[in-house]
Design an enzyme around this catalytic site. Structure first.
Site, PDB file in Angstrom:
ATOM      1  N   ASN A  21     -12.887  -3.675   2.728  1.00 56.78           N
ATOM      2  CA  ASN A  21     -13.921  -2.656   2.875  1.00 56.78           C
ATOM      3  C   ASN A  21     -14.929  -2.795   1.739  1.00 56.78           C
ATOM      4  OD1 ASN A  21     -12.596  -1.559   5.135  1.00 56.78           O
ATOM      5  ND2 ASN A  21     -11.262  -0.328   3.813  1.00 56.78           N
ATOM      6  N   ASP A  52       0.848  -1.189   0.000  1.00 50.76           N
ATOM      7  CA  ASP A  52       0.000   0.000   0.000  1.00 50.76           C
ATOM      8  C   ASP A  52       0.892   1.251   0.000  1.00 50.76           C
ATOM      9  OD1 ASP A  52      -3.215   0.480   1.007  1.00 50.76           O
ATOM     10  OD2 ASP A  52      -1.839   2.187   1.081  1.00 50.76           O
ATOM     11  N   GLN A  74     -14.587   1.783   1.616  1.00 56.83           N
ATOM     12  CA  GLN A  74     -13.972   1.426   0.325  1.00 56.83           C
ATOM     13  C   GLN A  74     -13.890   2.663  -0.568  1.00 56.83           C
ATOM     14  OE1 GLN A  74     -16.052  -1.598  -1.951  1.00 56.83           O
ATOM     15  NE2 GLN A  74     -14.347  -1.833  -3.370  1.00 56.83           N
ATOM     16  N   HIS A  80      -6.878  -5.981   2.453  1.00 53.81           N
ATOM     17  CA  HIS A  80      -5.738  -5.360   3.131  1.00 53.81           C
ATOM     18  C   HIS A  80      -5.100  -6.397   4.058  1.00 53.81           C
ATOM     19  CE1 HIS A  80      -6.944  -1.017   2.400  1.00 53.81           C
ATOM     20  NE2 HIS A  80      -8.123  -1.583   2.251  1.00 53.81           N
ATOM     21  N   HIS A  96     -10.357  -5.576  -2.903  1.00 52.03           N
ATOM     22  CA  HIS A  96      -8.998  -5.702  -2.387  1.00 52.03           C
ATOM     23  C   HIS A  96      -9.039  -6.119  -0.931  1.00 52.03           C
ATOM     24  CE1 HIS A  96     -10.310  -1.494  -2.281  1.00 52.03           C
ATOM     25  NE2 HIS A  96      -9.624  -1.344  -1.150  1.00 52.03           N
TER      26      HIS A  96
END
Ligand code: 5GP
Length: 112
Positions: free
Chosen positions: A85, A28, A92, A100, A98
């Site tokens: 999310n 990230d 989100q 995390h 995705h």
């Protein structure tokens, strides 16, 4: 087109930690923990809420890759957190599913 699709297409650079035909994992850009990696499907699924039964295998693969990446990063012994999310109310911001992977510090509950 989302930023994540551009990363998949190689238009935007990313610090990749895993890639195969189905899944890509990369660091990230704004880490919220000492280790913060995003695991995404290459298939354009908006979120878990948009997945259907045909996506079962890729959803499973995302979790397995997330766990493998966490192992590689040395997070398994202490523990870590997986988050996905869903929708703006769920936090989100990018409309490509995705997961995390967050680790390297003590996680707290409830999350923000
Ligand atoms: P969301 O808030 O949608 O669950 O998560 C999006 C994540 O993507 C955020 O943690 C954000 O820091 C990350 N992100 C946004 N743009 C980029 C980018 O260009 N490259 C990388 N590697 N991560 C990004």
């Amino acid at each position: 087109m989302t930023i994540f699709q551009r990363i998949i297409d190689g238009e935007i650079p990313a610090d990749k930690v895993f890639e195969d035909e189905e899944v890509l994992a990369f660091r990230d850009i704004q880490p919220q923990a000492p280790t913060h990696i995003l695991v995404i499907p290459k298939k354009p699924i908006v979120s878990v809420a948009h997945a259907d039964s045909g996506d079962q295998a890729v959803l499973g693969r995302l979790l397995l890759v997330a766990a493998e990446v966490a192992r590689q990063e040395g997070l398994s012994e202490h523990g870590y957190r997986l988050v996905t999310n869903i929708g703006r109310g769920g936090g989100q911001r990018f409309d490509l599913l995705h997961v995390h992977v967050l680790g390297g510090r003590q996680m707290v509950w409830p999350p923000g």
